[in-house]
Design a protein around this motif. Sequence first.
Motif, PDB file in Angstrom:
ATOM      1  N   THR A 291       3.759  -1.481   3.985  1.00  0.00           N
ATOM      2  CA  THR A 291       4.036  -0.159   3.424  1.00  0.00           C
ATOM      3  C   THR A 291       4.772  -0.238   2.088  1.00  0.00           C
ATOM      4  OG1 THR A 291       6.061  -0.013   4.735  1.00  0.00           O
ATOM      5  CG2 THR A 291       4.087   0.984   5.678  1.00  0.00           C
ATOM      6  N   ASP A 292       4.948  -1.442   1.566  1.00  0.00           N
ATOM      7  CA  ASP A 292       5.596  -1.640   0.268  1.00  0.00           C
ATOM      8  C   ASP A 292       4.550  -1.409  -0.829  1.00  0.00           C
ATOM      9  OD1 ASP A 292       6.606  -2.673  -2.151  1.00  0.00           O
ATOM     10  OD2 ASP A 292       7.778  -4.206  -1.112  1.00  0.00           O
ATOM     11  N   GLU A 293       4.648  -0.263  -1.477  1.00  0.00           N
ATOM     12  CA  GLU A 293       3.644   0.153  -2.459  1.00  0.00           C
ATOM     13  C   GLU A 293       3.480  -0.867  -3.593  1.00  0.00           C
ATOM     14  OE1 GLU A 293       2.924   4.141  -4.984  1.00  0.00           O
ATOM     15  OE2 GLU A 293       3.936   4.413  -3.059  1.00  0.00           O
ATOM     16  N   GLU A 294       4.592  -1.381  -4.100  1.00  0.00           N
ATOM     17  CA  GLU A 294       4.535  -2.339  -5.207  1.00  0.00           C
ATOM     18  C   GLU A 294       3.849  -3.640  -4.784  1.00  0.00           C
ATOM     19  OE1 GLU A 294       7.692  -4.794  -7.952  1.00  0.00           O
ATOM     20  OE2 GLU A 294       8.227  -2.754  -7.368  1.00  0.00           O
ATOM     21  N   LEU A 295       4.195  -4.120  -3.592  1.00  0.00           N
ATOM     22  CA  LEU A 295       3.596  -5.345  -3.081  1.00  0.00           C
ATOM     23  C   LEU A 295       2.092  -5.180  -2.874  1.00  0.00           C
ATOM     24  CD1 LEU A 295       4.067  -8.231  -1.937  1.00  0.00           C
ATOM     25  CD2 LEU A 295       4.305  -7.150   0.290  1.00  0.00           C
ATOM     26  N   ILE A 296       1.680  -4.064  -2.285  1.00  0.00           N
ATOM     27  CA  ILE A 296       0.257  -3.808  -2.035  1.00  0.00           C
ATOM     28  C   ILE A 296      -0.491  -3.685  -3.361  1.00  0.00           C
ATOM     29  CG2 ILE A 296      -1.394  -2.162  -1.069  1.00  0.00           C
ATOM     30  CD1 ILE A 296       0.117  -3.893   1.002  1.00  0.00           C
ATOM     31  N   SER A 297       0.104  -3.013  -4.325  1.00  0.00           N
ATOM     32  CA  SER A 297      -0.517  -2.861  -5.638  1.00  0.00           C
ATOM     33  C   SER A 297      -0.706  -4.212  -6.318  1.00  0.00           C
ATOM     34  CB  SER A 297       0.341  -1.941  -6.509  1.00  0.00           C
ATOM     35  OG  SER A 297      -0.270  -1.726  -7.739  1.00  0.00           O
ATOM     36  N   THR A 298       0.323  -5.062  -6.240  1.00  0.00           N
ATOM     37  CA  THR A 298       0.237  -6.398  -6.833  1.00  0.00           C
ATOM     38  C   THR A 298      -0.849  -7.223  -6.161  1.00  0.00           C
ATOM     39  OG1 THR A 298       2.588  -6.331  -7.376  1.00  0.00           O
ATOM     40  CG2 THR A 298       1.544  -8.497  -7.332  1.00  0.00           C
ATOM     41  N   LEU A 299      -0.889  -7.160  -4.826  1.00  0.00           N
ATOM     42  CA  LEU A 299      -1.907  -7.914  -4.095  1.00  0.00           C
ATOM     43  C   LEU A 299      -3.305  -7.391  -4.407  1.00  0.00           C
ATOM     44  CD1 LEU A 299      -2.638 -10.116  -2.112  1.00  0.00           C
ATOM     45  CD2 LEU A 299      -2.215  -8.530  -0.243  1.00  0.00           C
ATOM     46  N   ALA A 300      -3.440  -6.078  -4.558  1.00  0.00           N
ATOM     47  CA  ALA A 300      -4.742  -5.487  -4.884  1.00  0.00           C
ATOM     48  C   ALA A 300      -5.225  -5.990  -6.249  1.00  0.00           C
ATOM     49  CB  ALA A 300      -4.649  -3.967  -4.875  1.00  0.00           C
TER      50      ALA A 300
ATOM     51  N   LYS B 176      -4.294  -8.835  -7.617  1.00  0.00           N
ATOM     52  CA  LYS B 176      -4.442 -10.284  -7.547  1.00  0.00           C
ATOM     53  C   LYS B 176      -5.645 -10.706  -6.708  1.00  0.00           C
ATOM     54  CE  LYS B 176      -1.605 -14.320  -6.480  1.00  0.00           C
ATOM     55  NZ  LYS B 176      -0.323 -14.751  -5.953  1.00  0.00           N
ATOM     56  N   ASP B 177      -5.790 -10.110  -5.515  1.00  0.00           N
ATOM     57  CA  ASP B 177      -6.849 -10.531  -4.602  1.00  0.00           C
ATOM     58  C   ASP B 177      -7.234  -9.373  -3.685  1.00  0.00           C
ATOM     59  OD1 ASP B 177      -8.590 -11.824  -2.911  1.00  0.00           O
ATOM     60  OD2 ASP B 177      -7.353 -13.598  -2.674  1.00  0.00           O
ATOM     61  N   LEU B 178      -8.072  -8.500  -4.188  1.00  0.00           N
ATOM     62  CA  LEU B 178      -8.466  -7.300  -3.457  1.00  0.00           C
ATOM     63  C   LEU B 178      -9.201  -7.647  -2.160  1.00  0.00           C
ATOM     64  CD1 LEU B 178      -8.394  -4.250  -3.532  1.00  0.00           C
ATOM     65  CD2 LEU B 178     -10.515  -4.267  -4.819  1.00  0.00           C
ATOM     66  N   GLU B 179      -9.998  -8.706  -2.194  1.00  0.00           N
ATOM     67  CA  GLU B 179     -10.749  -9.096  -0.995  1.00  0.00           C
ATOM     68  C   GLU B 179      -9.800  -9.497   0.139  1.00  0.00           C
ATOM     69  OE1 GLU B 179     -14.155 -12.288   0.404  1.00  0.00           O
ATOM     70  OE2 GLU B 179     -13.785 -11.989  -1.722  1.00  0.00           O
ATOM     71  N   LYS B 180      -8.747 -10.232  -0.184  1.00  0.00           N
ATOM     72  CA  LYS B 180      -7.767 -10.641   0.825  1.00  0.00           C
ATOM     73  C   LYS B 180      -7.041  -9.416   1.382  1.00  0.00           C
ATOM     74  CE  LYS B 180      -5.872 -14.549   0.088  1.00  0.00           C
ATOM     75  NZ  LYS B 180      -5.066 -15.619  -0.502  1.00  0.00           N
ATOM     76  N   LEU B 181      -6.691  -8.476   0.524  1.00  0.00           N
ATOM     77  CA  LEU B 181      -6.037  -7.254   0.967  1.00  0.00           C
ATOM     78  C   LEU B 181      -6.951  -6.479   1.911  1.00  0.00           C
ATOM     79  CD1 LEU B 181      -3.636  -5.301   0.781  1.00  0.00           C
ATOM     80  CD2 LEU B 181      -4.772  -4.254  -1.186  1.00  0.00           C
TER      81      LEU B 181
END
Length: 83
Positions: free
Chosen positions: A30-39, A41-46
């Motif tokens: 639920t960490d918006e910044e972390l999810i945004s960074t991961l998206a 960096k690696d959208l498929e992994k997310l």
Amino acid sequence: MAKKVTAAEFFDKHNRSFMKFGEMFAKKITDEELISTLAEKDLEKLAKVFRLVFDMVEENTSADENDRLAKLIKAYSEVECDE
């Protein structure tokens, strides 16, 4: 020789660790910044992480709850934004 441990014994012994991991995972997901960074960096992994989470929720949710959730999602998607 190591004593064989049943799955139930293993999970009972490590229950607190699993709970700590679950709590940490819920905070991170639920960490918006972390999810945004991961998206970025690696959208498929997310997407794989979310798929696993939704699969687990579906497996652990009754049909009645799934029906209510589907109705809520439908109602929400029908709401028009005035942006």
